[in-house]
Design a protein around this motif. Structure first.
Motif, PDB file in Angstrom:
ATOM      1  N   ALA A  16       0.843  -1.210   0.000  1.00 38.22           N
ATOM      2  CA  ALA A  16       0.000   0.000   0.000  1.00 38.22           C
ATOM      3  C   ALA A  16       0.872   1.253   0.000  1.00 38.22           C
ATOM      4  O   ALA A  16       0.652   2.183  -0.792  1.00 38.22           O
ATOM      5  N   GLY A  17       1.883   1.285   0.877  1.00 37.91           N
ATOM      6  CA  GLY A  17       2.719   2.475   1.013  1.00 37.91           C
ATOM      7  C   GLY A  17       3.524   2.772  -0.240  1.00 37.91           C
ATOM      8  O   GLY A  17       3.545   3.908  -0.736  1.00 37.91           O
ATOM      9  N   GLU A  35       9.822   3.551   7.002  1.00 38.39           N
ATOM     10  CA  GLU A  35       9.680   2.091   7.162  1.00 38.39           C
ATOM     11  C   GLU A  35      10.499   1.660   8.372  1.00 38.39           C
ATOM     12  O   GLU A  35      11.693   1.910   8.432  1.00 38.39           O
ATOM     13  N   ARG A  37      11.289  -1.332   9.248  1.00 40.21           N
ATOM     14  CA  ARG A  37      12.217  -2.441   8.985  1.00 40.21           C
ATOM     15  C   ARG A  37      13.509  -1.918   8.358  1.00 40.21           C
ATOM     16  O   ARG A  37      13.497  -0.896   7.667  1.00 40.21           O
ATOM     17  N   GLU A  48       1.885 -15.486  -0.123  1.00 41.52           N
ATOM     18  CA  GLU A  48       2.549 -15.144  -1.388  1.00 41.52           C
ATOM     19  C   GLU A  48       1.767 -15.460  -2.666  1.00 41.52           C
ATOM     20  O   GLU A  48       2.352 -15.717  -3.707  1.00 41.52           O
ATOM     21  N   ARG A  93       7.571 -12.641  -1.937  1.00 38.20           N
ATOM     22  CA  ARG A  93       6.923 -11.420  -1.474  1.00 38.20           C
ATOM     23  C   ARG A  93       7.930 -10.313  -1.140  1.00 38.20           C
ATOM     24  O   ARG A  93       7.674  -9.124  -1.381  1.00 38.20           O
ATOM     25  N   ARG A 116      10.757   4.520  12.624  1.00 43.47           N
ATOM     26  CA  ARG A 116       9.390   4.222  13.035  1.00 43.47           C
ATOM     27  C   ARG A 116       8.616   5.510  13.314  1.00 43.47           C
ATOM     28  O   ARG A 116       9.178   6.434  13.915  1.00 43.47           O
ATOM     29  N   ALA A 117       7.363   5.552  12.872  1.00 43.05           N
ATOM     30  CA  ALA A 117       6.492   6.669  13.265  1.00 43.05           C
ATOM     31  C   ALA A 117       6.018   6.384  14.678  1.00 43.05           C
ATOM     32  O   ALA A 117       5.504   5.300  14.947  1.00 43.05           O
ATOM     33  N   GLY A 246       1.533 -13.624  11.490  1.00 42.38           N
ATOM     34  CA  GLY A 246       1.109 -12.223  11.351  1.00 42.38           C
ATOM     35  C   GLY A 246      -0.353 -12.076  11.696  1.00 42.38           C
ATOM     36  O   GLY A 246      -0.993 -13.018  12.176  1.00 42.38           O
ATOM     37  N   ILE A 248      -4.239 -10.622  10.412  1.00 41.66           N
ATOM     38  CA  ILE A 248      -5.046 -10.325   9.227  1.00 41.66           C
ATOM     39  C   ILE A 248      -6.297  -9.550   9.661  1.00 41.66           C
ATOM     40  O   ILE A 248      -7.093 -10.071  10.447  1.00 41.66           O
ATOM     41  N   GLY A 265      -4.749  -0.019   2.602  1.00 42.56           N
ATOM     42  CA  GLY A 265      -4.292  -1.398   2.799  1.00 42.56           C
ATOM     43  C   GLY A 265      -4.782  -1.947   4.135  1.00 42.56           C
ATOM     44  O   GLY A 265      -5.880  -1.611   4.604  1.00 42.56           O
ATOM     45  N   THR A 271      -8.339  -5.599   3.532  1.00 42.15           N
ATOM     46  CA  THR A 271      -8.141  -7.038   3.331  1.00 42.15           C
ATOM     47  C   THR A 271      -9.505  -7.733   3.210  1.00 42.15           C
ATOM     48  O   THR A 271     -10.450  -7.322   3.884  1.00 42.15           O
ATOM     49  N   GLY A 278      -4.981  -9.535   0.722  1.00 41.07           N
ATOM     50  CA  GLY A 278      -4.977  -8.085   0.850  1.00 41.07           C
ATOM     51  C   GLY A 278      -3.965  -7.377  -0.020  1.00 41.07           C
ATOM     52  O   GLY A 278      -3.900  -6.150  -0.015  1.00 41.07           O
ATOM     53  N   ALA A 282      -4.427  -3.607  -1.331  1.00 45.49           N
ATOM     54  CA  ALA A 282      -3.429  -2.681  -0.777  1.00 45.49           C
ATOM     55  C   ALA A 282      -2.788  -1.871  -1.900  1.00 45.49           C
ATOM     56  O   ALA A 282      -2.637  -0.648  -1.807  1.00 45.49           O
TER      57      ALA A 282
HETATM   58  C1  LIG Z   1       0.339 -15.226   7.187  1.00 46.42           C
HETATM   59  C2  LIG Z   1      -0.271 -14.292   6.157  1.00 46.42           C
HETATM   60  C3  LIG Z   1      -0.470 -14.759   4.866  1.00 46.42           C
HETATM   61  C4  LIG Z   1      -1.016 -13.892   3.891  1.00 46.42           C
HETATM   62  N1  LIG Z   1      -1.137 -14.351   2.608  1.00 46.42           N
HETATM   63  C5  LIG Z   1      -1.615 -13.530   1.647  1.00 46.42           C
HETATM   64  C6  LIG Z   1      -1.666 -13.951   0.290  1.00 46.42           C
HETATM   65  O1  LIG Z   1      -1.255 -15.064  -0.081  1.00 46.42           O
HETATM   66  N2  LIG Z   1      -2.174 -13.081  -0.633  1.00 46.42           N
HETATM   67  C7  LIG Z   1      -2.635 -11.842  -0.283  1.00 46.42           C
HETATM   68  O2  LIG Z   1      -3.124 -11.115  -1.153  1.00 46.42           O
HETATM   69  N3  LIG Z   1      -2.577 -11.414   1.001  1.00 46.42           N
HETATM   70  C8  LIG Z   1      -2.056 -12.210   1.967  1.00 46.42           C
HETATM   71  N4  LIG Z   1      -1.951 -11.758   3.255  1.00 46.42           N
HETATM   72  C9  LIG Z   1      -2.363 -10.372   3.555  1.00 46.42           C
HETATM   73  C10 LIG Z   1      -1.300  -9.409   3.020  1.00 46.42           C
HETATM   74  O3  LIG Z   1      -0.016  -9.776   3.468  1.00 46.42           O
HETATM   75  C11 LIG Z   1      -1.634  -7.980   3.460  1.00 46.42           C
HETATM   76  O4  LIG Z   1      -2.977  -7.699   3.141  1.00 46.42           O
HETATM   77  C12 LIG Z   1      -0.707  -6.956   2.783  1.00 46.42           C
HETATM   78  O5  LIG Z   1       0.616  -7.117   3.225  1.00 46.42           O
HETATM   79  C13 LIG Z   1      -1.177  -5.540   3.077  1.00 46.42           C
HETATM   80  O6  LIG Z   1      -0.228  -4.611   2.624  1.00 46.42           O
HETATM   81  P1  LIG Z   1       0.000  -3.232   3.420  1.00 46.42           P
HETATM   82  O7  LIG Z   1       0.978  -2.462   2.618  1.00 46.42           O
HETATM   83  O8  LIG Z   1      -1.312  -2.645   3.756  1.00 46.42           O
HETATM   84  O9  LIG Z   1       0.616  -3.670   4.810  1.00 46.42           O
HETATM   85  P2  LIG Z   1       2.003  -4.388   5.145  1.00 46.42           P
HETATM   86  O10 LIG Z   1       2.413  -5.280   4.040  1.00 46.42           O
HETATM   87  O11 LIG Z   1       1.824  -4.977   6.501  1.00 46.42           O
HETATM   88  O12 LIG Z   1       3.051  -3.204   5.203  1.00 46.42           O
HETATM   89  C14 LIG Z   1       3.059  -2.293   6.274  1.00 46.42           C
HETATM   90  C15 LIG Z   1       4.466  -1.799   6.462  1.00 46.42           C
HETATM   91  O13 LIG Z   1       4.455  -0.763   7.447  1.00 46.42           O
HETATM   92  C16 LIG Z   1       5.578  -0.912   8.294  1.00 46.42           C
HETATM   93  N5  LIG Z   1       5.247  -0.251   9.570  1.00 46.42           N
HETATM   94  C17 LIG Z   1       4.341  -0.652  10.497  1.00 46.42           C
HETATM   95  N6  LIG Z   1       4.285   0.237  11.514  1.00 46.42           N
HETATM   96  C18 LIG Z   1       5.175   1.219  11.222  1.00 46.42           C
HETATM   97  C19 LIG Z   1       5.570   2.419  11.881  1.00 46.42           C
HETATM   98  N7  LIG Z   1       5.016   2.791  13.063  1.00 46.42           N
HETATM   99  N8  LIG Z   1       6.524   3.194  11.322  1.00 46.42           N
HETATM  100  C20 LIG Z   1       7.093   2.822  10.130  1.00 46.42           C
HETATM  101  N9  LIG Z   1       6.754   1.700   9.458  1.00 46.42           N
HETATM  102  C21 LIG Z   1       5.802   0.915   9.988  1.00 46.42           C
HETATM  103  C22 LIG Z   1       5.754  -2.416   8.401  1.00 46.42           C
HETATM  104  O14 LIG Z   1       7.073  -2.752   8.783  1.00 46.42           O
HETATM  105  C23 LIG Z   1       5.414  -2.869   6.979  1.00 46.42           C
HETATM  106  O15 LIG Z   1       6.546  -2.937   6.149  1.00 46.42           O
HETATM  107  C24 LIG Z   1      -1.404 -12.579   4.249  1.00 46.42           C
HETATM  108  C25 LIG Z   1      -1.215 -12.120   5.561  1.00 46.42           C
HETATM  109  C26 LIG Z   1      -0.642 -12.963   6.501  1.00 46.42           C
HETATM  110  C27 LIG Z   1      -0.415 -12.459   7.909  1.00 46.42           C
END
Ligand SMILES: Cc1cc2nc3c(=O)[nH]c(=O)nc-3n(C[C@H](O)[C@H](O)[C@H](O)COP(=O)(O)OP(=O)(O)OC[C@H]3O[C@@H](n4cnc5c(N)ncnc54)[C@H](O)[C@@H]3O)c2cc1C
Length: 358
Positions: A16-17, A35, A37, A48, A93, A116-117, A246, A248, A265, A271, A278, A282
């Motif tokens: 998403a970001g 980020e 990480r 994945e 991924r 980190r925020a 993780g 969900i 996201g 999700t 998701g 995202a």
């Molecule tokens: C076990 C598991 C399996 C999954 N399998 C699938 C799949 O096969 N297919 C699918 O479509 N979806 C899957 N999902 C869901 C999918 O991973 C998420 O929906 C997706 O990652 C969402 O993307 P995002 O960018 O919103 O969040 P994220 O990918 O979680 O990214 C958020 C980022 O923000 C960073 N962050 C958090 N807090 C802070 C802060 N305070 N300051 C700075 N950085 C910060 C984190 O380190 C991270 O890098 C799965 C989830 C899990 C837990």
């Protein structure tokens, strides 16, 4: 304390970001991505799978693709199966997230890793902390919270709870290559399912579920039982050689705009509440958030941001709302598993029929 200014601050460099960063940087915005990480996408917390059309839409090559899958097979406790066309790719991924971030960087977005925020000050500045302990503040015009399931930005906004479900996964060796994904439904996996997703010679074997006082099932015990079952069926072999876990989100927010803050996201519960997928939403919602944020900055009119809520709801609102209702039904009626399950899982025709499934 050093203060950095920027047009758009994006918190989180997941799908998403980075998608938000691409969209905003394309419009010439001064974009800063935080980020926490040290390395984008690492560790992987994902099964994945992504749907095929996404790769074409992204137009960023296929460097992250491991293999193609054609369908999803749903398996019920009595062994009966139902196949649904679900053409998709199994990906690396971490490489996927890094590819998106790389594209945003090429377009001029700046990334601060290991940062980190922490909190939002009363005058709308974000307080940040580097892993070294060094702190600073950022003064942005618009903030995009793309910080995943346990979003701090969503907390700043006072957004409601998103019904987080725990998920855990092992990496296992496959006995033979597979070109489909498998979903296993069982009354023991309350409000969730087990999955076997092939990835070349290996597989992501995992389980996501709801937990509460009535259904306190321990996820790793259930995951071990599930892997034993798959071994007996001759699908996987050996011991796990990797694991991840993780959260969900299983309840979409009704609104994702709070003043000059947009959520995208997992932070917004974009999700799918039944499948937990998701990545696609995202990327799509991140891109929309970046575009609307850029428009608001360009015009100096923050009211423009409200259009983001309208756009993501137009595109995904129907599917997310239906899935959320199905989840409520599933969680309330789980004791009637055999009667309700077909109307609560996307792999069955009953899921898409109107009216009461009871
Ligand atoms: C076990 C598991 C399996 C999954 N399998 C699938 C799949 O096969 N297919 C699918 O479509 N979806 C899957 N999902 C869901 C999918 O991973 C998420 O929906 C997706 O990652 C969402 O993307 P995002 O960018 O919103 O969040 P994220 O990918 O979680 O990214 C958020 C980022 O923000 C960073 N962050 C958090 N807090 C802070 C802060 N305070 N300051 C700075 N950085 C910060 C984190 O380190 C991270 O890098 C799965 C989830 C899990 C837990």
């Amino acid at each position: 304390m050093k203060t950095i200014t920027c047009d758009i601050l994006i918190i989180g460099a997941g799908p998403a970001g980075s998608s938000a960063a691409i969209a905003a940087a394309e419009k010439g915005m001064d974009v800063l991505v935080l980020e926490r990480r040290a390395q984008i996408g690492v560790p992987v917390q994902c099964a994945e799978y992504i749907p095929v059309p996404m790769v074409g839409q992204l137009n960023l090559g296929t460097g992250f693709v491991v293999q193609k899958v054609s369908k999803m097979r749903t398996i019920l406790p009595d062994g009966s199966t139902s196949d649904m066309a679900a053409p998709g790719f199994m990906i690396e991924r971490d490489r996927f997230d890094q590819t998106l971030a790389g594209e945003a960087r090429k377009l001029g977005a700046k990334f601060l890793l290991s940062t980190r925020a922490m909190e939002l000050t009363e005058d709308g500045h974000a307080v940040i902390r580097e892993r070294t302990g060094k702190t600073g503040t950022i003064a942005p015009r618009v903030i995009i919270g793309a910080d995943g399931p346990r979003s701090r930005t969503a907390l700043w906004c006072g957004a409601p709870d998103r019904n987080l479900l725990p998920a855990a996964q092992f990496k296992m060796a496959l006995c033979a290559p597979m070109n489909h994904t498998e979903v296993h439904l069982s009354p023991h996996i309350y409000g969730g399912y087990g999955w076997l997703f092939p990835k070349g010679g290996t597989a992501n074997v995992g389980l996501g579920m709801k937990r509460n006082d009535t259904h306190p099932g321990r996820i790793y015990n259930l995951l071990s039982e599930f892997t034993e079952q798959l071994k007996k069926e001759g699908k996987i072999k050996g011991d796990p050689f990797g694991s991840t876990a993780g959260w969900i989100p299983a309840r979409p927010l009704e609104k994702a705009v709070y003043g000059n803050i947009l959520l995208a996201g997992d932070a917004a519960g974009h999700t799918h509440p039944i499948t937990g997928a998701g990545i696609f939403t995202a990327v799509s919602c991140g891109r929309m958030a970046g575009t609307w944020a850029a428009k608001a900055v360009e015009t100096g009119n923050l009211d423009t941001l409200m259009k983001y809520d309208r756009e993501w709801r137009d595109l995904f609102g129907h599917a997310l709302t239906r899935a959320h209702k199905k989840r409520q039904l599933m969680e309330e009626e789980w004791d009637r598993f055999h009667q309700i399950i077909k109307s609560c899982w996307i792999g069955f025709r009953e899921y898409y029929k109107g009216g009461s499934p009871l």
